[in-house]
Design a protein around this motif. Structure first.
Motif, PDB file in Angstrom:
ATOM      1  N   ARG A  32     -15.693  -4.233  34.717  1.00 44.26           N
ATOM      2  CA  ARG A  32     -16.758  -5.217  34.876  1.00 44.26           C
ATOM      3  C   ARG A  32     -16.771  -6.256  33.770  1.00 44.26           C
ATOM      4  NH1 ARG A  32     -21.349  -2.868  33.755  1.00 44.26           N
ATOM      5  NH2 ARG A  32     -22.551  -4.682  34.408  1.00 44.26           N
ATOM      6  N   GLY A  51     -13.994  -7.210  38.038  1.00 42.52           N
ATOM      7  CA  GLY A  51     -14.672  -7.081  39.321  1.00 42.52           C
ATOM      8  C   GLY A  51     -15.973  -6.325  39.162  1.00 42.52           C
ATOM      9  N   PHE A  57     -15.868  -8.564  44.827  1.00 46.57           N
ATOM     10  CA  PHE A  57     -14.726  -8.142  44.019  1.00 46.57           C
ATOM     11  C   PHE A  57     -13.441  -8.124  44.854  1.00 46.57           C
ATOM     12  CE2 PHE A  57     -16.944  -4.466  45.671  1.00 46.57           C
ATOM     13  CZ  PHE A  57     -15.966  -3.593  46.118  1.00 46.57           C
TER      14      PHE A  57
END
Length: 215
Positions: A32, A51, A57
């Motif tokens: 992340r 993502g 994503f």
């Protein structure tokens, strides 16, 4: 095989990346945050992509040939994150795999998932999320494997496990190291006999190869 690891910065996910680095596969680690990139590269990821399961994503799937979904909201979050990450994130990942033509999909689930109503109130939302995510994955056209480990520990990998497609009658006093879970998640990737299978996993007396061959 290029394997997208979703949840690569998690406790199991990091060990999956290390297992892939020690195998013939290539790890595409999805994280992340930018500050997590270097750590995953040090663990052996061939590629690290950014993502967020709570957003779009889809770009993370570029070049992927298989997926290992090992993401989870963690024990310190509330039911809201359990819904958006453990449930909706898993559903989106499976749908994206279908759209992108990535057929092989390995999902980390949990023992207790078949009967979430039997859990106490604090654990029930997690098991409900996992159960619905598992059910949804089984309704896709993906070559899925769903792995449901028991209580997780941080002990070193033993290489000795026990699996059960019918479910264990009891897990009292039993557990499994996260490192062994990661070993199994990677171990099923190229085993045709594990596709379209759901099984529970605990530490045991058999090697990963022996245990998985029995499914």
């Amino acid at each position: 095989m290029n394997v997208l690891v979703i949840g690569a910065n998690g406790q199991v996910g990091q060990k999956v990346v290390k297992e892939l680095a020690d195998s013939s596969h290539n790890a595409i680690a999805m994280v992340r945050k930018e500050e997590q990139v270097d750590k995953l590269k040090e663990l052996g990821a061939d590629k690290v992509v950014l993502g967020d399961l709570e957003n779009d994503f889809s770009d993370a799937f570029e070049g992927a040939e298989a997926v290992i979904f090992a993401a989870g909201s963690g024990g310190s979050t509330g039911a809201d994150k359990t819904m958006t990450i453990d449930l909706w994130g898993a559903v989106k990942a499976a749908k994206l795999a279908e759209e992108k033509g990535v057929k092989r999909f390995v999902q980390l689930s949990s023992m207790g998932t078949p009967t979430p109503d039997a859990a106490d109130d604090s654990f029930k939302p997690y098991l409900v999320a996992k159960r619905v995510a598992d059910d949804m994955l089984q309704s896709t056209n993906l070559d899925y494997t769903i792995v449901r480990p028991g209580a997780l520990t941080d002990e070193e990998k033993t290489g000795k496990v026990e699996v059960s497609a019918e479910g264990f009658s009891s897990m009292e006093g039993r557990s499994i190291p996260r490192a062994d879970v990661a070993h199994v998640l990677v171990g099923v990737l190229e085993r045709p006999n594990t596709t379209h299978k759901v099984f529970e996993l605990l530490q045991g007396d058999h090697s990963c190869d022996e245990a998985l061959s029995s499914l």
